[in-house]
Design an enzyme around this catalytic site. Sequence first.
Site, PDB file in Angstrom:
ATOM      1  N   ASP A  52     150.511  96.280  41.546  1.00 20.47           N
ATOM      2  CA  ASP A  52     150.076  97.653  41.809  1.00 20.47           C
ATOM      3  C   ASP A  52     151.097  98.660  41.281  1.00 20.47           C
ATOM      4  OD1 ASP A  52     152.014  97.238  43.691  1.00 20.47           O
ATOM      5  OD2 ASP A  52     150.792  97.783  45.428  1.00 20.47           O
ATOM      6  N   SER A  53     152.180  98.143  40.675  1.00 20.27           N
ATOM      7  CA  SER A  53     153.093  99.014  39.927  1.00 20.27           C
ATOM      8  C   SER A  53     152.354  99.651  38.753  1.00 20.27           C
ATOM      9  CB  SER A  53     154.313  98.229  39.438  1.00 20.27           C
ATOM     10  OG  SER A  53     153.908  97.051  38.758  1.00 20.27           O
ATOM     11  N   ASP A  91     147.667  92.018  42.654  1.00 23.50           N
ATOM     12  CA  ASP A  91     148.062  92.687  43.896  1.00 23.50           C
ATOM     13  C   ASP A  91     146.853  93.224  44.638  1.00 23.50           C
ATOM     14  OD1 ASP A  91     150.712  92.711  44.680  1.00 23.50           O
ATOM     15  OD2 ASP A  91     151.267  94.272  43.248  1.00 23.50           O
ATOM     16  N   LYS A 121     148.255  88.642  45.505  1.00 24.00           N
ATOM     17  CA  LYS A 121     149.542  88.876  46.165  1.00 24.00           C
ATOM     18  C   LYS A 121     149.319  89.953  47.222  1.00 24.00           C
ATOM     19  CE  LYS A 121     153.209  90.984  44.038  1.00 24.00           C
ATOM     20  NZ  LYS A 121     153.369  92.239  44.830  1.00 24.00           N
ATOM     21  N   GLU A 123     151.310  92.324  50.260  1.00 22.05           N
ATOM     22  CA  GLU A 123     152.529  92.807  50.922  1.00 22.05           C
ATOM     23  C   GLU A 123     152.353  92.768  52.435  1.00 22.05           C
ATOM     24  OE1 GLU A 123     154.089  96.590  49.639  1.00 22.05           O
ATOM     25  OE2 GLU A 123     153.830  96.086  47.528  1.00 22.05           O
ATOM     26  N   GLU A 190     161.624  90.922  47.344  1.00 17.49           N
ATOM     27  CA  GLU A 190     162.101  92.063  46.561  1.00 17.49           C
ATOM     28  C   GLU A 190     163.324  92.697  47.212  1.00 17.49           C
ATOM     29  OE1 GLU A 190     159.055  94.801  45.308  1.00 17.49           O
ATOM     30  OE2 GLU A 190     160.502  96.212  44.479  1.00 17.49           O
TER      31      GLU A 190
END
Length: 272
Positions: A52-53, A91, A121, A123, A190
């Site tokens: 999502d960057s 993401d 992925k 978070e 991270e």
Amino acid sequence: MSTYTEDKRKVTTHRLMEMKERGEKISMLTAYDYSMAKIVDEAGIDSILVGDSASNTMVGNVTTLPITLDQMIYHAKSVVNATKRALVIVDMPFGTCSGNPLKSLEAAIRIMQETGADALKIEGGKEIQEDVKKIIDAGIPVMSHLGLMPQSINKYGTYTIRAKEDKEAKKLIDDCLLMEELGAFGIVLEKIPAKLATRIAQQVKIPVIGIGAGGGVDGQVLVIHDMMGINKDFSPKFLRRYADLNTIMTEATQHYIQDVKGNDFPNENESY
Ligand code: KIV
């Protein structure tokens, strides 16, 4: 230059586990579009993360929060179209996996069905364990993302190193163990202390991929725009630049402008 690996077999989550078992480090880079994904896949990368960057690198947003499920699906589909070998992980964007397991599963299924990606992925730790369980139980491979979680920037207010204090380090270890128990096939850690990351990688059987987590983990991931030197505004300590594409592309653009203005392009051979 030849590719790193001659092994052309599709990389699976199972093969990442085998790599950890035999001590072979796992390479991962982000990509968000067809052309970039084709380059890194053909170069032999093990895994491509449609992070999502993309919110930052592709759209210019300050945080990862604004990117939507539809936009992630668009990027992921472009990457999948280009990728033959690498494991493609996507993401789940902000708000799609936050304490409503049925809603989370719906979003997860959309990504898998509409993009053809291999895995997701997510978070978050204990707080979203029911969501993660629901998705894994539906047969969708999940990689957990812990430590610095950019989707929680408004909660922490800073992108500084996480888990330096004992209490947060303990929660991080507990979350990693929980994610392994739930069936996650891997964990991204991270920006946490290298010693702690190494300890976690030794404690869990699933691969741990680090970004700013030192060299003692099972693999590394970087954002492609940062490591290729396209984006020069971001220079954290953990980043190694492997190219200066910003300079190369700026000079090429200036050269092109000069040729157009000087009536040097196109020449006869470049004309019909
Ligand atoms: O979105 C992303 O690019 C990521 C990496 C920084 C791991 O989550």
